[in-house]
Design a protein around this motif. Structure first.
Motif, PDB file in Angstrom:
ATOM      1  N   TYR A  77      11.411  12.194  -7.485  1.00 33.79           N
ATOM      2  CA  TYR A  77      12.023  11.250  -6.543  1.00 33.79           C
ATOM      3  C   TYR A  77      11.034  10.689  -5.525  1.00 33.79           C
ATOM      4  O   TYR A  77      11.406   9.827  -4.734  1.00 33.79           O
ATOM      5  N   VAL A  78       9.801  11.199  -5.490  1.00 30.38           N
ATOM      6  CA  VAL A  78       8.850  10.735  -4.478  1.00 30.38           C
ATOM      7  C   VAL A  78       7.619  10.108  -5.129  1.00 30.38           C
ATOM      8  O   VAL A  78       7.078  10.617  -6.113  1.00 30.38           O
ATOM      9  N   LYS A  79       7.193   8.999  -4.545  1.00 29.24           N
ATOM     10  CA  LYS A  79       5.958   8.364  -4.987  1.00 29.24           C
ATOM     11  C   LYS A  79       4.751   9.109  -4.421  1.00 29.24           C
ATOM     12  O   LYS A  79       3.705   9.207  -5.077  1.00 29.24           O
ATOM     13  N   ALA A  80       4.898   9.642  -3.200  1.00 25.72           N
ATOM     14  CA  ALA A  80       3.815  10.400  -2.569  1.00 25.72           C
ATOM     15  C   ALA A  80       4.397  11.219  -1.431  1.00 25.72           C
ATOM     16  O   ALA A  80       5.471  10.903  -0.905  1.00 25.72           O
ATOM     17  N   ILE A  81       3.678  12.260  -1.042  1.00 25.28           N
ATOM     18  CA  ILE A  81       4.071  13.068   0.106  1.00 25.28           C
ATOM     19  C   ILE A  81       2.898  13.182   1.064  1.00 25.28           C
ATOM     20  O   ILE A  81       1.736  13.082   0.672  1.00 25.28           O
ATOM     21  N   ALA A  82       3.230  13.395   2.338  1.00 27.64           N
ATOM     22  CA  ALA A  82       2.229  13.667   3.363  1.00 27.64           C
ATOM     23  C   ALA A  82       2.725  14.860   4.165  1.00 27.64           C
ATOM     24  O   ALA A  82       3.873  14.877   4.624  1.00 27.64           O
ATOM     25  N   SER A  83       1.881  15.860   4.298  1.00 24.55           N
ATOM     26  CA  SER A  83       2.251  17.072   5.020  1.00 24.55           C
ATOM     27  C   SER A  83       1.294  17.313   6.171  1.00 24.55           C
ATOM     28  O   SER A  83       0.090  17.041   6.071  1.00 24.55           O
ATOM     29  N   GLU A  84       1.836  17.842   7.250  1.00 20.98           N
ATOM     30  CA  GLU A  84       0.991  18.214   8.389  1.00 20.98           C
ATOM     31  C   GLU A  84      -0.073  19.228   7.977  1.00 20.98           C
ATOM     32  O   GLU A  84      -1.134  19.305   8.595  1.00 20.98           O
ATOM     33  N   ALA A  91      -0.199  12.317  -4.429  1.00 27.20           N
ATOM     34  CA  ALA A  91       0.517  11.365  -5.273  1.00 27.20           C
ATOM     35  C   ALA A  91       1.604  12.062  -6.086  1.00 27.20           C
ATOM     36  O   ALA A  91       1.442  13.211  -6.515  1.00 27.20           O
ATOM     37  N   GLY A  92       2.701  11.337  -6.295  1.00 22.97           N
ATOM     38  CA  GLY A  92       3.800  11.844  -7.108  1.00 22.97           C
ATOM     39  C   GLY A  92       4.109  10.907  -8.249  1.00 22.97           C
ATOM     40  O   GLY A  92       3.202  10.422  -8.942  1.00 22.97           O
ATOM     41  N   ASN A  93       5.378  10.600  -8.435  1.00 19.87           N
ATOM     42  CA  ASN A  93       5.835   9.730  -9.519  1.00 19.87           C
ATOM     43  C   ASN A  93       5.556   8.265  -9.161  1.00 19.87           C
ATOM     44  O   ASN A  93       6.122   7.746  -8.190  1.00 19.87           O
ATOM     45  N   PRO A  94       4.706   7.563  -9.912  1.00 18.91           N
ATOM     46  CA  PRO A  94       4.383   6.173  -9.563  1.00 18.91           C
ATOM     47  C   PRO A  94       5.582   5.234  -9.616  1.00 18.91           C
ATOM     48  O   PRO A  94       5.539   4.143  -9.044  1.00 18.91           O
ATOM     49  N   ASN A  95       6.651   5.635 -10.290  1.00 19.92           N
ATOM     50  CA  ASN A  95       7.833   4.785 -10.405  1.00 19.92           C
ATOM     51  C   ASN A  95       8.909   5.104  -9.366  1.00 19.92           C
ATOM     52  O   ASN A  95       9.960   4.450  -9.346  1.00 19.92           O
ATOM     53  N   ALA A  96       8.663   6.089  -8.512  1.00 17.62           N
ATOM     54  CA  ALA A  96       9.654   6.465  -7.506  1.00 17.62           C
ATOM     55  C   ALA A  96       9.680   5.442  -6.366  1.00 17.62           C
ATOM     56  O   ALA A  96       8.719   4.689  -6.155  1.00 17.62           O
ATOM     57  N   ASN A  97      10.770   5.435  -5.626  1.00 12.12           N
ATOM     58  CA  ASN A  97      10.975   4.429  -4.581  1.00 12.12           C
ATOM     59  C   ASN A  97      10.755   4.942  -3.162  1.00 12.12           C
ATOM     60  O   ASN A  97      10.816   4.157  -2.213  1.00 12.12           O
ATOM     61  N   TYR A  98      10.509   6.255  -3.004  1.00 14.67           N
ATOM     62  CA  TYR A  98      10.449   6.819  -1.660  1.00 14.67           C
ATOM     63  C   TYR A  98       9.175   7.634  -1.436  1.00 14.67           C
ATOM     64  O   TYR A  98       8.589   8.186  -2.378  1.00 14.67           O
ATOM     65  N   ILE A  99       8.776   7.703  -0.171  1.00 15.52           N
ATOM     66  CA  ILE A  99       7.691   8.576   0.249  1.00 15.52           C
ATOM     67  C   ILE A  99       8.230   9.489   1.350  1.00 15.52           C
ATOM     68  O   ILE A  99       9.139   9.104   2.098  1.00 15.52           O
ATOM     69  N   VAL A 100       7.692  10.705   1.431  1.00 17.06           N
ATOM     70  CA  VAL A 100       8.194  11.709   2.374  1.00 17.06           C
ATOM     71  C   VAL A 100       7.028  12.294   3.161  1.00 17.06           C
ATOM     72  O   VAL A 100       6.002  12.685   2.597  1.00 17.06           O
ATOM     73  N   ALA A 101       7.197  12.339   4.491  1.00 15.22           N
ATOM     74  CA  ALA A 101       6.259  13.031   5.376  1.00 15.22           C
ATOM     75  C   ALA A 101       7.001  14.204   5.995  1.00 15.22           C
ATOM     76  O   ALA A 101       8.176  14.083   6.345  1.00 15.22           O
ATOM     77  N   PHE A 102       6.324  15.350   6.146  1.00 16.49           N
ATOM     78  CA  PHE A 102       7.041  16.513   6.674  1.00 16.49           C
ATOM     79  C   PHE A 102       6.118  17.487   7.400  1.00 16.49           C
ATOM     80  O   PHE A 102       4.922  17.570   7.140  1.00 16.49           O
ATOM     81  N   GLU A 125      10.775   3.986   2.420  1.00 16.07           N
ATOM     82  CA  GLU A 125      10.656   3.342   1.123  1.00 16.07           C
ATOM     83  C   GLU A 125       9.187   3.080   0.823  1.00 16.07           C
ATOM     84  O   GLU A 125       8.415   2.685   1.706  1.00 16.07           O
ATOM     85  N   ALA A 126       8.799   3.296  -0.412  1.00 12.09           N
ATOM     86  CA  ALA A 126       7.430   2.990  -0.827  1.00 12.09           C
ATOM     87  C   ALA A 126       7.308   1.491  -1.065  1.00 12.09           C
ATOM     88  O   ALA A 126       8.207   0.876  -1.654  1.00 12.09           O
ATOM     89  N   PRO A 127       6.237   0.873  -0.586  1.00 16.65           N
ATOM     90  CA  PRO A 127       6.051  -0.564  -0.852  1.00 16.65           C
ATOM     91  C   PRO A 127       6.062  -0.837  -2.355  1.00 16.65           C
ATOM     92  O   PRO A 127       5.501  -0.075  -3.155  1.00 16.65           O
ATOM     93  N   GLU A 128       6.713  -1.904  -2.758  1.00 19.39           N
ATOM     94  CA  GLU A 128       6.847  -2.240  -4.172  1.00 19.39           C
ATOM     95  C   GLU A 128       5.473  -2.446  -4.808  1.00 19.39           C
ATOM     96  O   GLU A 128       4.606  -3.140  -4.265  1.00 19.39           O
ATOM     97  N   GLY A 129       5.258  -1.812  -5.953  1.00 19.43           N
ATOM     98  CA  GLY A 129       4.006  -1.957  -6.679  1.00 19.43           C
ATOM     99  C   GLY A 129       2.841  -1.209  -6.077  1.00 19.43           C
ATOM    100  O   GLY A 129       1.697  -1.409  -6.487  1.00 19.43           O
ATOM    101  N   SER A 130       3.103  -0.325  -5.109  1.00 21.01           N
ATOM    102  CA  SER A 130       2.017   0.381  -4.419  1.00 21.01           C
ATOM    103  C   SER A 130       1.447   1.510  -5.271  1.00 21.01           C
ATOM    104  O   SER A 130       2.098   2.044  -6.172  1.00 21.01           O
ATOM    105  N   ASP A 131       0.221   1.861  -4.972  1.00 23.02           N
ATOM    106  CA  ASP A 131      -0.490   2.947  -5.647  1.00 23.02           C
ATOM    107  C   ASP A 131      -0.120   4.261  -4.964  1.00 23.02           C
ATOM    108  O   ASP A 131      -0.332   4.412  -3.755  1.00 23.02           O
ATOM    109  N   PRO A 132       0.430   5.236  -5.692  1.00 29.18           N
ATOM    110  CA  PRO A 132       0.846   6.492  -5.059  1.00 29.18           C
ATOM    111  C   PRO A 132      -0.312   7.284  -4.448  1.00 29.18           C
ATOM    112  O   PRO A 132      -0.085   8.141  -3.595  1.00 29.18           O
ATOM    113  N   SER A 133      -1.539   6.996  -4.869  1.00 28.48           N
ATOM    114  CA  SER A 133      -2.689   7.707  -4.308  1.00 28.48           C
ATOM    115  C   SER A 133      -3.260   7.024  -3.070  1.00 28.48           C
ATOM    116  O   SER A 133      -4.194   7.530  -2.443  1.00 28.48           O
ATOM    117  N   ASP A 134      -2.698   5.883  -2.695  1.00 30.51           N
ATOM    118  CA  ASP A 134      -3.170   5.125  -1.536  1.00 30.51           C
ATOM    119  C   ASP A 134      -2.397   5.576  -0.298  1.00 30.51           C
ATOM    120  O   ASP A 134      -1.213   5.276  -0.151  1.00 30.51           O
TER     121      ASP A 134
END
Length: 322
Positions: A77-84, A91-102, A125-134
């Protein structure tokens, strides 16, 4: 009392977003169990490592971070995550629509004394067409959050959650493992006689904050004409929960103890999600210079000053900063 998913679907959230929130809460239930076991599970104390913030990691920091990281990335469900606790985004699923910071375990220094800790999360929401590693996909102001919340591990395990239509409080029913709605719309009282600040840093505060706190401490014989009580839990999640439940002002302001680190709290993992929850409950969240939710992030571990809580009291505090 209602279970979590129907409440969210009624709010018009996508089923993908509902599933993502349920995924986060699945990890939080496991963290709640580990925290509750305490010394019995051998997870108290510190590791020999420091995180990207330069802070010594607690064993539960590492465990909580890994639980959230694994379950989120495996969910799809996540394109990418950011953790403290992580140096970089993951990077996560390149086709996912959401990013999560926690923040996987806010207030982790409290674990060894059996005091309040919690998990804070922010969903965008992840920007459309964005690179999950960016990692620049996380450079979005807080008002673009589609959901934010925290899970507080205390005498009961509680969830505060907003999807942009108010802030709701839920309690984990451990008999069947569901979060049940226990307060439909939290409202922060506009006036208060409570404030929370780390008074040990008083000598390092700016003159504006020193003057404000000094006037509070003068009580009914001072310029404010009423007595104030100070509360400090040493975990933002606990102090903000008190604000949501009965009002108050919480601040971790700018200080001059370390010129290279004038601020303590992280924008993406702490300030933004808490600001959304407080504003959705009728409060104010500010840095002393600008609204927190309007800040354009410049990097994933950016720090900011925080002044949030009861509307009228925050406005008084901000008056000292003008």
């Amino acid at each position: 009392m209602r279970r979590l998913p129907p409440v969210l679907i009624e709010d018009g959230c996508s089923r993908e977003l509902v599933s993502l929130i349920r995924t986060i809460l699945a990890a939080c239930k496991e963290i709640s169990f580990r925290v509750g076991q305490g010394a019995l599970s051998g997870v108290l104390g510190s590791t020999l490592d420091e995180n990207i913030q330069g802070e010594t990691q607690k064993k539960l920091d590492v465990l909580s971070n890994q639980l959230l990281k694994d379950i989120l990335l495996e969910s799809g469900y996540v394109k990418a995550i950011a953790s403290e606790e992580e140096d970089f985004t993951v990077a996560g699923n390149p086709n996912a629509n959401y990013i999560v910071a926690f923040d996987p375990l806010d207030g982790s220094s409290n674990t060894d004394i059996n005091s309040l800790v919690g998990t804070i999360f922010s969903i965008m929401e992840a920007p459309e067409g964005s690179d999950p590693s960016d990692q620049t996909i996380f450079m979005q102001p807080g008002h673009k959050q589609v959901a934010a919340g925290y899970v507080l591990y205390g005498p009961s395990t509680m969830l505060a959650l907003s999807t942009g239509k108010g802030t709701r409080l839920f309690t984990l029913d451990k008999t069947h493992g569901s979060f049940l709605l226990t307060q439909d719309f939290a409202q922060v009282p506009e006036d208060t006689k409570e404030f929370a600040i780390n008074a040990s840093n008083q000598r390092h505060w700016t003159p504006a904050m020193q003057s404000y706190i000094a006037d509070l401490l003068e009580g009914e014989t001072g310029p404010r004409g009423k007595n104030f009580n100070m509360r400090w839990i040493a975990a933002m999640v606990g102090d903000v929960h008190r604000v949501l439940c009965r009002g108050g002002l919480f601040t971790y302001p700018e200080d001059r103890k370390d010129p290279n680190k004038p601020f303590k709290l992280r924008l993406l993992y702490e300030a933004n999600p808490m600001a959304m929850l407080v504003e959705q409950a009728g409060g104010i969240a500010h840095t002393g210079r600008e609204r927190i939710l309007d800040i354009q992030p410049e990097e994933i571990h950016q720090r900011v000053g925080v002044i949030l809580g009861s509307k009228n009291e925050v406005e008084v505090c901000l008056g000292y900063h003008k």
